[in-house]
Write an enzyme that holds these catalytic residues in place. Structure first.
Site, PDB file in Angstrom:
ATOM      1  N   GLY A  65       4.726 -14.565 -32.982  1.00  0.00           N
ATOM      2  CA  GLY A  65       3.559 -14.855 -32.154  1.00  0.00           C
ATOM      3  C   GLY A  65       2.294 -14.899 -32.983  1.00  0.00           C
ATOM      4  CB  SER A  66      -1.234 -14.918 -31.953  1.00  0.00           C
ATOM      5  OG  SER A  66      -1.396 -13.702 -31.230  1.00  0.00           O
ATOM      6  CD  GLU A  87       8.261 -17.121 -37.097  1.00  0.00           C
ATOM      7  OE1 GLU A  87       7.680 -18.140 -36.631  1.00  0.00           O
ATOM      8  OE2 GLU A  87       9.430 -16.818 -36.842  1.00  0.00           O
ATOM      9  CB  CYS A 121       5.039 -20.998 -36.079  1.00  0.00           C
ATOM     10  SG  CYS A 121       6.686 -20.948 -36.813  1.00  0.00           S
ATOM     11  CD  GLU A 211      -1.008 -21.130 -35.512  1.00  0.00           C
ATOM     12  OE1 GLU A 211       0.098 -21.634 -35.769  1.00  0.00           O
ATOM     13  OE2 GLU A 211      -1.164 -19.923 -35.244  1.00  0.00           O
TER      14      GLU A 211
END
Length: 334
Positions: A65-66, A87, A121, A211
């Site tokens: 995730g973020s 991640e 991602c 992002e």
């Protein structure tokens, strides 16, 4: 898969942002595994993670995730001294050198950036291209966008949609932060945003601070390697980095001189599917490599055990230590 291969019981928590995927995953897990082996829980991420992570002692927490949420996950895990694999995200750059094969490069960028409607991602978040080939690259990007998704990408069966209205509204807010050179069309009712190339963006604008995670691709020119490296340093520790060049020295300059999780030379995103490579972030983009054998090791605890036998025993271990014992030990330790 790595957790199962390493012999663990596991609890899965799918994202509440994708309820249909969560429902299918829940059905598959419950039909396949016993609940005391592989379980799945759904619900608001903050509430579930607090109950699972902060109030339970788990052997490992794996989160995708973020960066902002990853930081909270790590803080919660710390209360139980639980190790984490994170991640996370970041602004992954794509560098196009002056000597790059432009048509090939453009085709690879379009494929890797607009795969899953840009919601990947490891997708390149922006392109840094040498000024001498910038116009050629933009023209080639437009050509390959039309070849892959047609004049009306909303009708293309190969182009996806934004996951929800909240993300749609966030993404369309970026469209006014530069000069749209291709695309820009959007339809809230269909959660559609056309694959978009945007130029003349300011480094201080939100599109270059956050992002993107969507089908919008900023193009930024540079003149020297050092200038490109300085731009990347404004958003350090990207999850991925891509370099398009035919020069081994240019490749080494960026690959060795910038901290990033993983990447490709003259390609994009495909390193993610290579099970011989560990997939990992660094710094703000995460920690802990996995995939293939690396995943098996990540979900395993290495227990060190040494076995001895009485026949191999020696009086050198035991006091009182005679002078010649010490001399022998000193010689053996040289």
């Amino acid at each position: 898969m790595a957790s199962i291969a390493a012999g663990n019981t596991s609890i899965l928590k799918p994202s509440e942002e994708a309820p249909h995927v969560a429902a299918v995953l829940k059905q598959m897990i419950e039909e396949t595994f016993e609940p005391d082996y592989i379980a799945i829980v759904t619900g608001p991420g903050q509430q579930v993670s607090e109950e699972l992570i902060a109030k339970q002692h788990l052997d490992l927490v794996f989160f995708t995730g973020s960066t902002a949420v990853g930081r909270k996950i790590m803080q919660a895990a710390a209360t139980q001294i639980t190790p984490v694999v994170l991640e996370l995200g970041g602004k992954s750059p794509c560098i196009v050198a002056a000597d790059a094969s432009i048509d090939y490069t453009a085709k690879k960028i379009i494929f890797s950036r607009f795969l899953n409607c840009g919601q990947t991602c490891v997708a390149a978040d922006y392109v840094l291209v040498h000024h001498s080939v910038k116009d050629k690259l933009i023209a080639a990007l437009k050509k390959h966008l039309l070849q892959m998704y047609g004049d009306d990408p909303q009708q293309s069966p190969d182009f996806g949609r934004i996951i929800n209205l909240r993300q749609f509204n966030r993404l369309t807010g970026y469209l006014s932060q530069g000069n749209i050179v291709h695309g820009g069309q959007h339809d809230a009712a269909d959660l559609f945003i056309a694959p978009t190339i945007i130029d003349e963006v300011a480094m201080e604008s939100p599109i270059m601070q956050e992002e993107i995670f969507g089908p919008i691709l900023p193009i930024i020119g540079f003149d020297t390697h050092e200038e490109a490296k300085a731009i990347i340093a404004k958003n350090p520790y990207p999850l991925a980095l891509y370099v398009y060049t035919n020069s081994s020295s240019t490749e080494r300059y960026f690959m060795e001189g910038i901290q990033f999780g993983g990447g490709c030379v003259n390609n994009g995103v495909i390193h993610l599917g290579n099970t011989d490579l560990p997939f990992t972030g660094v710094g703000f983009s995460g920690m802990g490599g996995y995939h293939g054998k690396y995943g098996f090791d990540r979900f395993s605890h290495l227990k060190s055990i040494m076995r001895s036998h009485r026949l191999g025993d020696t009086p050198l271990w035991y006091a009182p230590y005679k002078k010649w014992y010490v001399q022998v030990l000193r010689k053996l330790m040289r």
